[in-house]
Design a protein around this motif. Structure first.
Motif, PDB file in Angstrom:
ATOM      1  N   TYR A   5       0.835  -1.204   0.000  1.00 54.29           N
ATOM      2  CA  TYR A   5       0.000   0.000   0.000  1.00 54.29           C
ATOM      3  C   TYR A   5       0.870   1.255   0.000  1.00 54.29           C
ATOM      4  O   TYR A   5       0.571   2.237  -0.676  1.00 54.29           O
ATOM      5  N   TYR A  33      -6.976   3.784   1.432  1.00 56.71           N
ATOM      6  CA  TYR A  33      -7.324   4.145   2.817  1.00 56.71           C
ATOM      7  C   TYR A  33      -8.421   3.216   3.346  1.00 56.71           C
ATOM      8  O   TYR A  33      -8.362   2.748   4.481  1.00 56.71           O
ATOM      9  N   LYS A  36      -7.051  -0.289   4.038  1.00 58.03           N
ATOM     10  CA  LYS A  36      -6.214  -0.318   5.232  1.00 58.03           C
ATOM     11  C   LYS A  36      -7.029  -0.127   6.509  1.00 58.03           C
ATOM     12  O   LYS A  36      -6.483  -0.205   7.601  1.00 58.03           O
ATOM     13  N   GLN A  38      -8.546   2.658   7.336  1.00 54.06           N
ATOM     14  CA  GLN A  38      -8.461   4.057   7.754  1.00 54.06           C
ATOM     15  C   GLN A  38      -9.686   4.799   7.210  1.00 54.06           C
ATOM     16  O   GLN A  38      -9.591   5.617   6.292  1.00 54.06           O
TER      17      GLN A  38
END
Length: 189
Positions: A5, A33, A36, A38
């Motif tokens: 990533y 994002y 992951k 997030q």
């Protein structure tokens, strides 16, 4: 070629230095994002993306989904309202806003859900999800406050649901499979 990533983000950042408004690379960064976990960063970048690309319907839906994942229903409803403003004749937008409003379970949000389910049914009378959602919303409103109209609407949607299932059963010649579904649609709360 596989990359992490971090490496992918570096590649997208380099590409965005050349063209900072490239929607493909901006969306790919948002996807990273999200992958992951997030979600906050994904929301922030997606909101920034929508400042530039306001007519990207898929991005509005994605932002609504991200807000729903965080139980931020008011913000998700705002995203759907934006979509409805841009395309008021799309029955799925009304259905989705109704589902979000129904999830909030306040008296006002249930009334709003009822209105948007009704609009979705008006735009597509064969939308079974909207019909059943309308029926469930009437049930929820009946529990919260007595209204004669809710019983009438419940009977109406229940009748439509039964008619749709009967047509489907006739078409598929599988009445046995549909017998168990029909009583659910007609049950009162």
């Amino acid at each position: 070629m596989t990359c992490s990533y971090k490496e992918a983000m570096e590649l997208y950042d380099q590409a965005l230095e050349e063209n900072e408004n490239n929607p493909e690379f901006l969306k790919r960064k948002i996807a990273i994002y999200k992958a992951k976990g997030q979600i906050g960063d994904a929301i922030r970048h997606l909101a920034d993306y929508l400042q530039t690309f306001m007519s990207d319907y898929e991005a509005w839906m994605e932002l609504a989904d991200l807000y729903i994942s965080l139980n931020q229903y008011n913000k998700a409803a705002f995203c759907l309202e934006e979509l409805i403003l841009s395309n008021p004749h799309h029955h799925l937008y009304h259905q989705r806003l109704a589902e979000i409003s129904y999830s909030q379970k306040t008296s006002d949000s249930l009334e709003l859900a009822l209105q948007h389910y009704a609009q979705a049914i008006k735009l597509n009378p064969h939308n079974m999800r909207a019909l059943y959602g309308h029926h469930l919303t009437c049930c929820a409103l009946n529990k919260s406050k007595a209204r004669d109209n809710n019983m009438r609407y419940m009977d109406w949607t229940g009748t439509l649901i039964i008619q749709h299932y009967q047509v489907l059963c006739t078409m598929a010649d599988e009445l046995y499979n549909c017998v168990y579904v029909i009583p659910i649609a007609t049950s009162h709360c």
